[in-house]
Write a protein that holds these residues in place. Structure first.
Motif, PDB file in Angstrom:
ATOM      1  N   THR A 190       0.846  -1.201   0.000  1.00  0.00           N
ATOM      2  CA  THR A 190       0.000   0.000   0.000  1.00  0.00           C
ATOM      3  C   THR A 190       0.884   1.257   0.000  1.00  0.00           C
ATOM      4  O   THR A 190       1.879   1.314   0.718  1.00  0.00           O
ATOM      5  N   HIS A 208      -2.176  -5.627  -5.255  1.00  0.00           N
ATOM      6  CA  HIS A 208      -2.188  -7.067  -4.960  1.00  0.00           C
ATOM      7  C   HIS A 208      -1.403  -7.745  -6.086  1.00  0.00           C
ATOM      8  O   HIS A 208      -1.825  -7.713  -7.249  1.00  0.00           O
ATOM      9  N   SER A 212      -5.129   6.519  -0.835  1.00  0.00           N
ATOM     10  CA  SER A 212      -4.100   5.477  -0.967  1.00  0.00           C
ATOM     11  C   SER A 212      -4.373   4.524  -2.133  1.00  0.00           C
ATOM     12  O   SER A 212      -5.493   4.462  -2.647  1.00  0.00           O
ATOM     13  N   THR A 250       0.565   5.573   0.274  1.00  0.00           N
ATOM     14  CA  THR A 250      -0.294   6.755   0.419  1.00  0.00           C
ATOM     15  C   THR A 250      -0.205   7.526  -0.898  1.00  0.00           C
ATOM     16  O   THR A 250       0.732   7.320  -1.696  1.00  0.00           O
ATOM     17  N   THR A 282      -3.576   0.374  -3.138  1.00  0.00           N
ATOM     18  CA  THR A 282      -3.089  -0.920  -2.660  1.00  0.00           C
ATOM     19  C   THR A 282      -2.926  -1.869  -3.848  1.00  0.00           C
ATOM     20  O   THR A 282      -3.869  -2.077  -4.618  1.00  0.00           O
TER      21      THR A 282
END
Ligand SMILES: [Zn+2]
Length: 333
Positions: free
Chosen positions: A214, A290, A286, A216, A288
């Motif tokens: 993750t 995967h 933010s 910001t 994220t």
């Protein structure tokens, strides 16, 4: 006397049938012999140039050392593939590393180190470790692992992957999500032998197969704008990434970041993601990621090679699967 004659005739017949029935299928005097086999019964097998007679200059730990190819390849194997892997996977890795090195040497001096043929920086050449360096990580198994890797190099002495008679760009990576991807989807140039193929590894075989990172909005902006200052990354982070294109192998091929078009692999490098096979979840503050697998996804998958070896495939079968239309040969060049 009659019996002796009869036995002789039977023996001659058996020898004739054996020679006729079991003669090698391959004919002709190729300059290279696939898999190290004799090209035909009446000629001496075409021998490869042994690794012990090829030398190269290796930049390691800040100094350049000249060494034979087999010593260099052993150092690459120690650093590039887990020593616990199957022998045929280690042999495939040794052949790939030998091929990659010869391909690079044929291209001429490397701008970053013109006085050395290879260095130990993975962003430039291949990783390399001495026996003492590897032994620190291996612990009590060091002696056994060292012998196992030396066997993988020795048993593939002089073997190289070729396409159209010349060594290929034998790139490799750690693991992917079911398929490799073609070179043209990652880099500028497509190559006929670096195409997308199936790869059998999954999360049951690969540690850290899935990873999550993750950033910001500010962290993402700092990293991306350090490379692309013109990118417009202000306001809501959920609008930072647009036009995400994914190829059939599941990798992000291209996308736009703050209006700048980049390849998935380039964003992977900028952000330090493990692979360009990723999905993104974003909210206002933010992003994220995967991520599946590890590495650029082009060429031989190391965990895929190990999975194939566990299923009984030889090193040649592994390499000829990952390098489309290529062949493993005794190399005399
Ligand atoms: Zn280098």
């Amino acid at each position: 006397m009659k019996n002796a004659l009869r036995i002789s005739m039977v023996l001659i017949a058996v020898l004739f049938l054996f020679a006729w029935g079991f003669a090698p299928a391959r004919q002709g005097g190729d300059t290279v012999s696939p898999h190290g086999a004799a090209s035909n019964g009446s000629q001496r097998p075409d021998a490869a140039v042994p690794d012990s007679t090829r030398t190269l200059r290796v930049l390691h730990g800040g100094s350049v050392e000249e060494m034979p190819m087999d010593e260099y390849l052993l150092g690459v194997l120690r650093a590039e593939m887990p020593a616990s892997f199957e022998p045929e996977a280690l042999k495939a890795q040794a052949i790939a590393a030998r091929t990659y090195t010869l391909y690079k040497m044929a291209q001429g001096p490397i701008a970053r180190h013109p006085d050395a043929d290879a260095c130990d920086d993975i962003t430039c050449c291949k990783a390399y470790e001495t026996a003492a360096e590897a032994a620190v990580g291996w612990g009590p198994g060091a002696r056994r692992y060292e012998q196992k890797l030396a066997r993988a190099v020795a048993e593939t002495d002089g073997e190289v992957i070729v396409y159209d008679g010349t060594p290929v760009l034998a790139v490799f990576f750690s693991s992917a999500a079911g398929h490799t991807q073609g070179a043209g989807e990652v880099w500028q140039t497509d190559l006929p032998y670096l195409q997308s193929v199936e790869s059998p590894e999954d999360d049951s075989l690969v540690p850290n197969y899935y990873s999550v990172v993750t950033f910001t909005a500010q962290e993402f902006r700092d990293r991306f704008c350090a490379v692309y200052p013109a990118a417009k990354l202000s306001g809501d982070a959920s609008g930072f990434l647009t036009d995400v294109e994914r190829n059939d192998a599941g990798f992000v091929s291209t996308l736009r970041v703050g209006g700048v078009s980049v390849r998935g692999n380039e964003l992977r490098t900028i952000l330090g993601l493990r692979s360009p096979s990723f999905t993104v979840e974003a909210d206002s503050g933010s992003l994220t990621f995967h991520v599946t697998g590890y590495g650029h996804g082009v060429g031989m998958s190391q965990y895929g090679a190990n999975a194939m070896a566990k299923e009984g495939c030889s090193c040649e079968e592994i390499l000829e699967h990952y390098f489309t239309g290529a062949q493993v040969v005794q190399w005399q060049g």
